[in-house]
Design a protein around this motif. Structure first.
Motif, short mmCIF file in Angstrom:
data_model
loop_
_atom_site.label_atom_id
_atom_site.label_comp_id
_atom_site.label_asym_id
_atom_site.label_seq_id
_atom_site.Cartn_x
_atom_site.Cartn_y
_atom_site.Cartn_z
N PRO A 71 46.22 44.43 36.14
CA PRO A 71 45.76 45.13 37.35
C PRO A 71 44.28 45.51 37.27
O PRO A 71 43.83 46.09 36.30
CB PRO A 71 46.66 46.37 37.40
CG PRO A 71 47.09 46.59 35.98
CD PRO A 71 47.19 45.22 35.37
N SER A 72 43.55 45.17 38.31
CA SER A 72 42.14 45.54 38.43
C SER A 72 41.73 45.25 39.87
O SER A 72 42.45 44.55 40.60
CB SER A 72 41.26 44.74 37.46
OG SER A 72 41.18 43.39 37.86
N GLY B 53 34.62 34.90 37.29
CA GLY B 53 34.00 36.13 36.81
C GLY B 53 34.89 36.84 35.81
O GLY B 53 34.42 37.33 34.77
N LEU B 54 36.18 36.89 36.12
CA LEU B 54 37.13 37.51 35.19
C LEU B 54 37.20 36.73 33.88
O LEU B 54 37.26 37.32 32.80
CB LEU B 54 38.52 37.56 35.84
CG LEU B 54 38.75 38.61 36.92
CD1 LEU B 54 40.07 38.36 37.64
CD2 LEU B 54 38.73 40.01 36.33
N ALA B 55 37.19 35.40 33.98
CA ALA B 55 37.28 34.56 32.78
C ALA B 55 36.04 34.71 31.90
O ALA B 55 36.13 34.73 30.67
CB ALA B 55 37.47 33.10 33.17
N TYR C 59 44.08 37.82 44.29
CA TYR C 59 45.39 37.54 44.88
C TYR C 59 45.34 37.57 46.41
O TYR C 59 46.06 36.82 47.07
CB TYR C 59 46.44 38.51 44.35
CG TYR C 59 46.90 38.17 42.95
CD1 TYR C 59 47.52 36.95 42.69
CD2 TYR C 59 46.68 39.03 41.89
CE1 TYR C 59 47.92 36.61 41.42
CE2 TYR C 59 47.08 38.70 40.60
CZ TYR C 59 47.70 37.48 40.37
OH TYR C 59 48.08 37.14 39.10
N ARG C 60 44.50 38.42 46.96
CA ARG C 60 44.34 38.46 48.42
C ARG C 60 43.79 37.12 48.92
O ARG C 60 44.28 36.57 49.91
CB ARG C 60 43.41 39.61 48.81
CG ARG C 60 43.09 39.69 50.30
CD ARG C 60 42.22 40.90 50.61
NE ARG C 60 41.03 40.94 49.78
CZ ARG C 60 39.93 40.23 50.00
NH1 ARG C 60 39.87 39.39 51.03
NH2 ARG C 60 38.88 40.33 49.20
N LEU C 61 42.80 36.60 48.23
CA LEU C 61 42.21 35.32 48.62
C LEU C 61 43.17 34.16 48.32
O LEU C 61 43.28 33.22 49.12
CB LEU C 61 40.89 35.11 47.87
CG LEU C 61 39.76 36.06 48.26
CD1 LEU C 61 38.65 36.03 47.21
CD2 LEU C 61 39.20 35.71 49.64
N TRP C 62 43.84 34.21 47.19
CA TRP C 62 44.76 33.14 46.78
C TRP C 62 45.89 32.98 47.80
O TRP C 62 46.32 31.85 48.07
CB TRP C 62 45.31 33.47 45.40
CG TRP C 62 46.32 32.49 44.86
CD1 TRP C 62 47.62 32.74 44.54
CD2 TRP C 62 46.09 31.12 44.51
NE1 TRP C 62 48.22 31.61 44.04
CE2 TRP C 62 47.31 30.59 44.01
CE3 TRP C 62 44.98 30.28 44.59
CZ2 TRP C 62 47.44 29.28 43.60
CZ3 TRP C 62 45.11 28.96 44.17
CH2 TRP C 62 46.33 28.48 43.67
N ALA C 63 46.35 34.07 48.35
CA ALA C 63 47.43 34.00 49.34
C ALA C 63 47.00 33.26 50.61
O ALA C 63 47.84 32.81 51.39
CB ALA C 63 47.91 35.40 49.70
N GLN C 64 45.68 33.13 50.81
CA GLN C 64 45.15 32.45 51.99
C GLN C 64 44.49 31.12 51.63
O GLN C 64 43.65 30.60 52.37
CB GLN C 64 44.11 33.35 52.68
CG GLN C 64 44.61 34.73 53.04
CD GLN C 64 43.48 35.63 53.52
OE1 GLN C 64 42.96 35.45 54.62
NE2 GLN C 64 43.07 36.58 52.68
N ARG C 65 44.88 30.53 50.51
CA ARG C 65 44.19 29.35 50.00
C ARG C 65 44.34 28.11 50.87
O ARG C 65 43.64 27.11 50.65
CB ARG C 65 44.67 29.03 48.58
CG ARG C 65 46.13 28.61 48.47
CD ARG C 65 46.52 28.51 47.00
NE ARG C 65 47.92 28.12 46.79
CZ ARG C 65 48.95 28.95 46.84
NH1 ARG C 65 48.75 30.24 47.12
NH2 ARG C 65 50.18 28.52 46.61
N ASP C 66 45.24 28.14 51.85
CA ASP C 66 45.32 27.01 52.76
C ASP C 66 44.03 26.85 53.55
O ASP C 66 43.72 25.76 54.03
CB ASP C 66 46.52 27.16 53.72
CG ASP C 66 46.47 28.46 54.50
OD1 ASP C 66 46.15 29.51 53.90
OD2 ASP C 66 46.77 28.44 55.70
N LYS C 67 43.26 27.95 53.68
CA LYS C 67 41.90 27.89 54.23
C LYS C 67 40.98 27.66 53.04
O LYS C 67 40.85 28.53 52.18
CB LYS C 67 41.55 29.17 54.97
CG LYS C 67 42.47 29.51 56.13
CD LYS C 67 42.06 30.82 56.77
CE LYS C 67 42.96 31.18 57.95
NZ LYS C 67 44.33 31.52 57.51
#
Length: 279
Positions: free
Chosen positions: A41-42, A70-72, A49-57
């Protein structure tokens, strides 16, 4: 799961269903989830996760991978984060592949996925997800490679997929079986012979796909791969029927797989056109 995994090696769907059909159908569909565990969690992981859920765009998918990178970079020893970057790049490669005219972008994504996948494998060499996503990125990259590179790297893909098949053949919608089927379609002659020596013949692969379609009914990659394998075996009429049925199905039935399903629908539509042109 054990029955599905074991009976696939009979190479005979009719026999498998006659013997264990009630058990297989009674336990279907199998539960589905994200391919990888959740990141810690961060705020940045929430943004991802917010962006990943919309990855169809695609712009959301591209933004998601930038957050992950950035996290990696901040946690180079965090294997899960490295693996998530590899998995996201694999999706981006699939998206561009499905567009039909974005090969350079697709190859760049698969290459990036391979780089992060190697990082993950160094940290957890016996991980099924790490090997699986590395195999997928390698496979996507080799689609645009010459014969020499195919011959050089295909054994590595096979090594990863065999490990996954033995440890967890049903990982991510029977992903190892799907990739093994595509390896038969896209690999060179020598690779196909290596696959057969493992006991996975086209008949076994088709049986795996049939059983996988029962336990994961909302994954459109399964009928797509089956159609590709049937066509490769010279059974175009059957392949056409499978693709036509695929195109009538709702790609949004499984929220975890919906963006990928849309990719496979686009690829199936193009594949159907290719078959009909060649008929």
């Amino acid at each position: 799961k054990l029955i599905v995994d074991t009976m696939a090696f009979s190479g005979d769907t009719v026999y498998a269903m006659a013997r264990y059909g009630d058990w297989i159908r009674g336990g279907s569909p199998f539960p589905v989830a994200e391919a990888l565990p959740s990141l810690g969690p961060s705020q940045k992981s929430k943004d991802f996760y917010r962006l990943w859920a919309q990855r169809d765009k695609i712009e959301k998918g591209l933004a998601a991978v930038e957050v992950l990178k950035g996290l990696a970079a901040a946690s180079p020893q965090d294997a899960l984060t490295q693996l998530w970057v590899s998995r996201v790049y694999c999706y981006l490669g699939l998206y561009y592949t499905s567009q039909g005219n974005q090969d350079k972008k697709a190859l760049a994504c698969y290459q990036q996925g391979m780089r992060y996948g190697e990082n993950a494998l160094k940290l957890m060499p016996y991980s099924v997800p790490a090997r699986y996503w590395q195999a997928r990125n390698l496979s996507g990259w080799l689609n645009g490679a010459g014969m020499f590179k195919r011959m050089r790297y295909s054994p590595r893909i096979l090594e990863h997929l065999l490990f996954c098949s033995r440890e967890n053949a049903l990982y991510h919608y029977s992903g190892p079986a799907l990739d093994m089927g595509m390896l038969m379609v896209q690999g060179d002659w020598l690779t196909r012979q290596r696959v057969k020596k493992t006991g996975i013949t086209p008949q076994v692969a088709l049986c795996m796909l049939d059983l996988s379609a029962i336990v994961y009914p909302d994954c459109l990659e399964i009928p797509y791969v089956k159609a590709r394998l049937l066509s490769h075996e010279g059974r175009n009429e059957e392949a056409v029927k499978i693709v036509e049925r695929l195109l009538t199905r709702n790609p949004d039935s499984d929220r975890f797989m919906a963006p990928e399903n849309h990719c496979y629908r686009r690829m199936a539509r193009r594949f159907l056109s290719e078959i009909k042109k060649g008929a």
